[in-house]
Design a protein around this motif. Sequence first.
Motif, PDB file in Angstrom:
ATOM      1  N   ASP A  65     -49.263  24.083  35.759  1.00 21.26           N
ATOM      2  CA  ASP A  65     -47.931  23.487  35.887  1.00 21.26           C
ATOM      3  C   ASP A  65     -46.918  24.167  34.976  1.00 21.26           C
ATOM      4  O   ASP A  65     -45.726  24.139  35.234  1.00 21.26           O
ATOM      5  CB  ASP A  65     -47.985  21.991  35.561  1.00 21.26           C
ATOM      6  N   SER A  66     -47.409  24.750  33.869  1.00 23.61           N
ATOM      7  CA  SER A  66     -46.495  25.369  32.914  1.00 23.61           C
ATOM      8  C   SER A  66     -47.221  26.480  32.178  1.00 23.61           C
ATOM      9  O   SER A  66     -48.445  26.597  32.251  1.00 23.61           O
ATOM     10  CB  SER A  66     -45.988  24.327  31.904  1.00 23.61           C
ATOM     11  N   LEU A  67     -46.452  27.274  31.457  1.00 22.06           N
ATOM     12  CA  LEU A  67     -47.034  28.339  30.648  1.00 22.06           C
ATOM     13  C   LEU A  67     -47.964  27.760  29.596  1.00 22.06           C
ATOM     14  O   LEU A  67     -49.074  28.269  29.377  1.00 22.06           O
ATOM     15  CB  LEU A  67     -45.908  29.135  29.966  1.00 22.06           C
ATOM     16  N   ARG A  68     -47.534  26.680  28.967  1.00 25.26           N
ATOM     17  CA  ARG A  68     -48.340  26.071  27.902  1.00 25.26           C
ATOM     18  C   ARG A  68     -49.682  25.580  28.435  1.00 25.26           C
ATOM     19  O   ARG A  68     -50.736  25.849  27.850  1.00 25.26           O
ATOM     20  CB  ARG A  68     -47.560  24.911  27.280  1.00 25.26           C
ATOM     21  N   GLU A  69     -49.636  24.875  29.548  1.00 21.24           N
ATOM     22  CA  GLU A  69     -50.886  24.346  30.121  1.00 21.24           C
ATOM     23  C   GLU A  69     -51.812  25.487  30.561  1.00 21.24           C
ATOM     24  O   GLU A  69     -53.012  25.485  30.278  1.00 21.24           O
ATOM     25  CB  GLU A  69     -50.563  23.454  31.321  1.00 21.24           C
ATOM     26  N   GLY A  70     -51.237  26.472  31.250  1.00 20.92           N
ATOM     27  CA  GLY A  70     -52.057  27.591  31.727  1.00 20.92           C
ATOM     28  C   GLY A  70     -52.680  28.373  30.591  1.00 20.92           C
ATOM     29  O   GLY A  70     -53.873  28.715  30.627  1.00 20.92           O
ATOM     30  N   ALA A  71     -51.884  28.671  29.540  1.00 25.71           N
ATOM     31  CA  ALA A  71     -52.419  29.428  28.407  1.00 25.71           C
ATOM     32  C   ALA A  71     -53.503  28.639  27.690  1.00 25.71           C
ATOM     33  O   ALA A  71     -54.538  29.196  27.293  1.00 25.71           O
ATOM     34  CB  ALA A  71     -51.284  29.775  27.443  1.00 25.71           C
ATOM     35  N   SER A  72     -53.296  27.341  27.541  1.00 26.99           N
ATOM     36  CA  SER A  72     -54.287  26.500  26.864  1.00 26.99           C
ATOM     37  C   SER A  72     -55.612  26.498  27.618  1.00 26.99           C
ATOM     38  O   SER A  72     -56.681  26.651  27.031  1.00 26.99           O
ATOM     39  CB  SER A  72     -53.741  25.075  26.744  1.00 26.99           C
ATOM     40  N   HIS A  73     -55.531  26.334  28.931  1.00 27.16           N
ATOM     41  CA  HIS A  73     -56.754  26.319  29.730  1.00 27.16           C
ATOM     42  C   HIS A  73     -57.425  27.683  29.759  1.00 27.16           C
ATOM     43  O   HIS A  73     -58.659  27.791  29.723  1.00 27.16           O
ATOM     44  CB  HIS A  73     -56.434  25.846  31.156  1.00 27.16           C
ATOM     45  N   LEU A  74     -56.628  28.740  29.842  1.00 32.24           N
ATOM     46  CA  LEU A  74     -57.210  30.089  29.852  1.00 32.24           C
ATOM     47  C   LEU A  74     -57.918  30.398  28.533  1.00 32.24           C
ATOM     48  O   LEU A  74     -59.002  30.982  28.518  1.00 32.24           O
ATOM     49  CB  LEU A  74     -56.129  31.135  30.122  1.00 32.24           C
ATOM     50  N   LEU A  75     -57.304  30.001  27.421  1.00 32.82           N
ATOM     51  CA  LEU A  75     -57.940  30.253  26.127  1.00 32.82           C
ATOM     52  C   LEU A  75     -59.285  29.551  26.025  1.00 32.82           C
ATOM     53  O   LEU A  75     -60.229  30.060  25.430  1.00 32.82           O
ATOM     54  CB  LEU A  75     -57.025  29.779  24.997  1.00 32.82           C
TER      55      LEU A  75
END
Length: 981
Positions: free
Chosen positions: A678-688
Amino acid sequence: GPARCLGQQSDRRASRQDGRRPSIYSTMDAVPHLEFYCNATATGRLRRSRPSLETLRKAFEDGESCNNTGDSGTGSLSTVPEQGEEENGAEGKTTEPVRFGWVTGVMIRCMLNIWGVILFLRLSWITSQAGILLTWVIILMSVLVTSISSLSVSAIATNGRVSSGGGYFMISRTLGPEMGGPIGMVFSFANALGCALNTVGFSESVRDLLVEYNAVMVDEINDVRIVGTITVTVLLLISLAGMEWESKTQVLFFLVLMVTFANYFVGTFIPATPQKQSKGFFGYRVEIFVENLLPDWRGSEGNFFQMFAIFFPSAIGILAGANISGDLKDPQTAIPKGTIMAIFSTTMSYLLISITAGACVLRDASGNLNDSLPVNYSGPCEGLGCKLGWNFTKCEQSQSCSFGLSNSFQVLNLISGFGPLITAGLFAASLSSALAFLVSAPKVFQCLCRDNIYPYIGFFGKGYGKNDEPLRAYILTYFIALAFILIAQLNVIAPLISNFFLCSYALINFSCFHASITNSPGWRPSFKYYSKWTALFGSIISVVLMFLLTWWAALITFGIILFLFGYVTYKKPEVNWGSSVQAGTYNMALSYSVSLSSVADHVKNFRPQCLVLTGPPNLRPALVDFVGSFTKNVSLMICGDILMDDDKSVISQRNTDKLVKWLNRRKVRSFYTPFKGDSLREGASHLLQAAGLGKMKPNTLVMGFKTNWQECSPSSVENYVNTIYDTFDSNYGVCILRMMDGLDITEELQCEANQAFESDEAINSDHKENTNHIINDEIRTVFQNKQGKKNIDVYWISDDGGLTLLVPYLLTRRKRWRRSKVRVFVIGQQQTKEDERTEMMVLLRRFRLDVHDVIVITDSERPPFSKNLNRFEDSIAGFRLREGQQAEGPAHQERTEGPWKISDKQMDAFRLKSERKVRLNEIIRRNSKHAALVLVSVPVPQGGCPSSLYMAWLDALSCGLHCPILLIRGNQQNVLTFYCQ
């Protein structure tokens, strides 16, 4: 509507008539069917494919709403026209190609190819040299190699449908194009040489007849060339007439050979005439058998391995059936059955002919009727001939005997009931082998040409007629064979052929072994009578034999293979055959990844494993090139592409494959991972959290600097900065790359793409994406250039564990950065400047880092220039709370609704820190205006710091520089050590 339902009902009825039924789960779903597993190019008729998951998910709306009378579920129709279908359709009839069964297609072909000139001209001579026992050992050793190879061929041939191309097809589809390509080239050439060898053998036999009847045309060598040229031309014409005519010719040759063998074995029982006795033939005698059991080495060629080298080429024809696999009715059944039966039959014939010749014929005979002994002869007489009534002592002692096993190559002619039939058998054996080789070479070469592994040979891959005959490849094979026929020397040709075929057998056996050892689920041969260890033994013994037979030819063979292998490895053809090498690579990667998981981390083995938020990598090539510069062959790099909902993006395998190819073309060793968020923050958090495998997980987040942070929406800035906050909270390192012109080249690519089209109409996404790929390949970034002797300036403001120093060290190991000088800047006091510099130099030396200079900054606490401070305050003016909103209640509400807002209280609390960021930027611009790269420690934000203020700090630290600047911070854990353990 009703029309749709009626259409679906008719489709359902049609599919039931085709024998395909819907599943009980859904009318859209399909029961298992053979057609679903066929290749798209396998047929030229309407082919149904199973419904996709998307179709099944929508089945309720579109298919089952019509009272469960929907489509049969066999999916959409896809039509793939078979080559030549249109022409056949125009004629109103379909011409079926000729297909052969296992007897005529494989067994007879292999038997004819195995039987050759050596059987008729050399087997009896080998028996005289090696004796019957060692001759059997030589035969069985040769058969052992070919039998193991035939088991491997059978296993590979029954592991899926075999197309045309024979041995090359099997090796390339098992080991991949790197090994398949070289062996295909060598194997095709070897078959062309085999044609020349057997044609020369036939020509020599004709030449001997001409000499016997005083009918020499020119001289002995040129007669061989003339007869050979005529012969290979006739064989070419038979081949060009089509496989049907070639097969009929082979059957004729086979019948002639059967009559020849019958004539030979009958001849062994016919009582010997005085003329035959004078030439050493006495019929079956125990004393002759015992005399010929043991070896009697003679001449320079008199040793076991030389005899083996001479005999082995007579056993190499086992792939004759497999080489025309495309012309067989059922290759999976025909190849194993026909090849093994051919080996058994020919082995028995070799064993029987050697033992019968050894039991009937003396090693030495004069051929002189006057050497018969009178009844009461009492003179000197030595040797076995004396007991049989003949005195061959004189010619034995003078080594002038012209007949017998050791001296004559025409022993089979002597033994047979009717001599000319042996000559006919010799002609049939040599011509049938030559014809089989002449057909095999083009068939294999055609398959190689169509795979587009090597350049400039595709011309020869074109097929003609109902059997797709490679006429151009036939002509090429003809000229290659003709060139070697004109050499007219069997001894020159034979060693190369043996080595080429042994090399093929070695790789076929290794293919079987490798496919078995990788435990790939796709390795399921229906032929079970093989072992991976016998295949490995067959591979090793084939290589050993190559060097034992003719070491110089083996070196030539390996030289050619390595050259061709190197070319294919360098070019990396875009083919994917599901080879065992891929399976082996997967096994190794899986095994090492699992074993790595049980190993504790150690600071000496720390590597910056980077998750790089590139979006589509081709849109931020500078960011990709920079991270690739210090991670290539060192550590993990993952290009993360977060697909936002507002972009209406979907994860497409097609797009993923294109971007992976783009990375490969750019020689960047990285994974590409798209993620829906949904957002850069959510995507980066999940990817990490989710990216990586075991210990192969990211420990550093790399981002591009948000250059438009002042113009974009405040929520976007909040999202960007919170991504950095979350990364620190997750104990990861952070790197932020900033370049003067930005990192995103989307606008540049779109501008270039629009210029490529004359009209102003909208460009569809596929075209635009392809155009972007083409243009992007040509775009070079500063990180692809040699940096020369420029400086890499490291502002190590805060100790983060050493990541700030490790990245420039890894960069200087690269060729482009090798000559760059690393300078380290640290904050200090004027009074202790030299002591602090010395202390830092000692620390860097203990870290074994090659640092050119250490510079202590002593004026960092001076206030910044007013114009720079004003610029900073202007950058955050749009994020300040307005007058009248400063009261505690409204201010709290405002920050809740807009957490990026900065109050006067916060501004005063962080004023000193803000001024120091601005001052540090002045120092950086003063000292590093000509640097190739600048690295600056990133401040770790404290709680209560608004996102817009932190973003302004990052901007203030990095603005005003023409060179790339990397804002970097480790996770405060050591990544450098000066200890050995």
